[in-house]
Write a protein that holds these residues in place. Structure first.
Motif, PDB file in Angstrom:
ATOM      1  N   ARG A   1    -109.653   8.271 -28.426  1.00 16.56           N
ATOM      2  CA  ARG A   1    -111.007   7.848 -28.789  1.00 16.56           C
ATOM      3  C   ARG A   1    -110.974   6.744 -29.843  1.00 16.56           C
ATOM      4  O   ARG A   1    -111.778   5.804 -29.810  1.00 16.56           O
TER       5      ARG A   1
ATOM      6  N   ALA B   1    -111.670  13.902 -14.980  1.00 14.62           N
ATOM      7  CA  ALA B   1    -113.082  13.649 -15.258  1.00 14.62           C
ATOM      8  C   ALA B   1    -113.441  14.046 -16.685  1.00 14.62           C
ATOM      9  O   ALA B   1    -114.084  13.286 -17.416  1.00 14.62           O
ATOM     10  N   VAL B   2    -113.027  15.245 -17.094  1.00 10.17           N
ATOM     11  CA  VAL B   2    -113.344  15.724 -18.443  1.00 10.17           C
ATOM     12  C   VAL B   2    -112.690  14.839 -19.496  1.00 10.17           C
ATOM     13  O   VAL B   2    -113.314  14.458 -20.493  1.00 10.17           O
TER      14      VAL B   2
ATOM     15  N   SER C   1    -111.789  11.718 -19.166  1.00  8.04           N
ATOM     16  CA  SER C   1    -112.474  10.414 -19.168  1.00  8.04           C
ATOM     17  C   SER C   1    -113.698  10.464 -20.078  1.00  8.04           C
ATOM     18  O   SER C   1    -113.935   9.558 -20.884  1.00  8.04           O
ATOM     19  N   ARG C   2    -114.467  11.534 -19.939  1.00 10.85           N
ATOM     20  CA  ARG C   2    -115.687  11.665 -20.746  1.00 10.85           C
ATOM     21  C   ARG C   2    -115.362  11.828 -22.220  1.00 10.85           C
ATOM     22  O   ARG C   2    -116.014  11.216 -23.087  1.00 10.85           O
TER      23      ARG C   2
ATOM     24  N   GLY D   1    -114.091   8.611 -23.873  1.00  5.39           N
ATOM     25  CA  GLY D   1    -115.311   7.878 -24.184  1.00  5.39           C
ATOM     26  C   GLY D   1    -115.252   6.367 -24.101  1.00  5.39           C
ATOM     27  O   GLY D   1    -115.894   5.672 -24.898  1.00  5.39           O
TER      28      GLY D   1
ATOM     29  N   ARG E   1    -116.624   3.887 -17.574  1.00 11.56           N
ATOM     30  CA  ARG E   1    -115.673   4.880 -17.066  1.00 11.56           C
ATOM     31  C   ARG E   1    -115.803   4.968 -15.550  1.00 11.56           C
ATOM     32  O   ARG E   1    -116.820   5.423 -15.024  1.00 11.56           O
TER      33      ARG E   1
ATOM     34  N   ARG F   1    -119.660  16.724 -12.185  1.00  6.70           N
ATOM     35  CA  ARG F   1    -118.469  15.946 -12.545  1.00  6.70           C
ATOM     36  C   ARG F   1    -118.764  14.455 -12.580  1.00  6.70           C
ATOM     37  O   ARG F   1    -118.222  13.722 -13.413  1.00  6.70           O
TER      38      ARG F   1
ATOM     39  N   LYS G   1    -121.130  12.922 -13.714  1.00  3.36           N
ATOM     40  CA  LYS G   1    -121.739  12.501 -14.969  1.00  3.36           C
ATOM     41  C   LYS G   1    -120.701  12.189 -16.051  1.00  3.36           C
ATOM     42  O   LYS G   1    -121.053  11.659 -17.104  1.00  3.36           O
ATOM     43  N   CYS G   2    -119.457  12.535 -15.778  1.00  2.51           N
ATOM     44  CA  CYS G   2    -118.386  12.181 -16.716  1.00  2.51           C
ATOM     45  C   CYS G   2    -118.061  10.690 -16.663  1.00  2.51           C
ATOM     46  O   CYS G   2    -117.409  10.162 -17.563  1.00  2.51           O
ATOM     47  N   TYR G   3    -118.505  10.037 -15.595  1.00  9.49           N
ATOM     48  CA  TYR G   3    -118.220   8.625 -15.398  1.00  9.49           C
ATOM     49  C   TYR G   3    -119.509   7.812 -15.524  1.00  9.49           C
ATOM     50  O   TYR G   3    -120.607   8.328 -15.319  1.00  9.49           O
ATOM     51  N   THR G   4    -119.349   6.534 -15.817  1.00  7.50           N
ATOM     52  CA  THR G   4    -120.498   5.627 -15.756  1.00  7.50           C
ATOM     53  C   THR G   4    -120.565   4.916 -14.414  1.00  7.50           C
ATOM     54  O   THR G   4    -121.576   4.310 -14.077  1.00  7.50           O
TER      55      THR G   4
END
Length: 340
Positions: free
Chosen positions: A80, A97-98, A100-101, A104, A108, A120, A122-125
């Motif tokens: 981070r 996925a987790v 990646s989130r 931050g 992503r 899952r 929602k962990c990515y943009t």
């Protein structure tokens, strides 16, 4: 001016990480000024750490099948702090996925694989569909980067691996004379040849004046394959279990030819520029075989054994339908071509 920072994430097996390298090289060519970092499982780190064009390799110790976020928190804090501009998760599994989130990055990118926990995405943009499994795995990884408009380079599909030069002398002691290496084991018994096939291949090589040496993975089950081979073929030259993956890489880099079922060492040998003959039973050579003219593959007969089983449940296992004579013919073709 601050360089853009990009983090590539791939939590899979050794061979999967080796097959990601062409995609990362395409990314490097597309963005030569960017900082490119990679986050992989600790056991796969040696495959990337000596590639000069990757700026940093981050390693995460893992227990297969368990996320263990608490143990990962110190590393996540470090990541981070890097303040990545972008990250790409090439797998799209729950762990990737987790992470990646939590890491931050501002942008992503993740693959939307068919399984995983609800939410899952929602962990990515940004997400991209998983390319169908009829494509080669190198192509599947490169496709992920198309979401960032990274060009696909058909002439850039070769693997790449750099052995540790400090281990060259030790590797030479283990394998004094470059020759043919036969690797017996994989992570799944259904992908492995029966010992009698190796005995027959050894005889075919010996008849042509081509000595072979044999290796296997470090687990007790895999090393037992070498013991069984020695029992059936007392004159077989079997290399000892290796103290490290780095030493194994330095040793197989000395080979003139590498023969193996579908397993990570097959890809490592190809990445080192060693000609390979790979044989495939329950897995598809069209997806997993090393690419390039100095890598030949042989596919066994069609088989309905389940991909979830570690053994083939058919009366004649599919891997057994790959004949030693076929493997020997491919080996002779490669060795003849290399001598011209």
């Amino acid at each position: 001016m601050r360089r853009e920072k990009i983090l590539a994430i791939k939590f899979k097996f050794l061979g999967d990480v080796a097959l990601m390298v062409p995609a990362l090289r395409m990314l490097r060519q597309h963005q030569p000024e960017a900082e490119i970092h990679a986050l992989v499982a600790a056991e796969a780190a040696p495959l990337l750490q000596r590639l000069s064009w990757i700026d940093k390799v981050w390693v995460l110790k893992r227990t297969r099948g368990k996320l263990r976020l608490r143990d990962s928190l110190p590393l996540i804090r470090e990541l981070r702090a890097e303040q990545f501009d972008r990250s790409v998760d090439f797998v799209g599994n729950d762990r990737g996925a987790v992470l990646s989130r939590m890491i931050g990055a501002r942008e992503r990118l993740g693959v939307m694989a068919p399984k995983g926990f609800a939410g899952r995405a929602k962990c990515y943009t940004q997400t991209i569909e998983e390319l169908d499994t009829t494509r080669h795995e190198i192509v599947r990884d490169a496709y992920v980067l198309s979401a960032w408009s990274v060009p696909f380079l058909r002439d850039g599909l070769s693997l790449e691996l750099t052995p540790d030069p400090s281990l060259a002398d030790e590797a030479k002691k283990i394998l004094p004379n470059p020759g043919i290496i036969g690797h017996l084991s994989t992570s799944q018994p259904k992908k492995e040849w029966p010992v009698e096939h190796w005995v027959e291949l050894h005889a075919l090589m010996q008849k042509s004046g081509l000595p072979m040496v044999f290796t296997a993975g470090h687990t007790e089950r895999e090393q037992a394959l070498l013991t069984a081979l020695k029992a059936a073929l007392p004159e077989a030259h079997c290399l000892p279990a290796f103290a490290s993956l780095e030493l194994y890489i330095a040793t197989i880099a000395r080979a003139s030819l590498f023969i193996s079922p579908d397993t990570a060492p097959l890809h490592l040998a190809a990445a080192l520029g060693v000609p390979t003959v790979g044989f495939f039973g329950p897995t598809a050579s069209s997806r997993w075989a090393p690419l390039g003219p100095q890598n030949l593959s042989i596919q066994g007969a069609p088989c309905p054994c389940s991909g979830h089983l570690h053994v083939c449940d058919q009366p004649i296992p599919c891997i057994n339908t790959v004949l030693p004579t076929d493997v020997a013919e491919a080996a002779f073709a490669l060795l003849k071509g290399g001598s011209q």
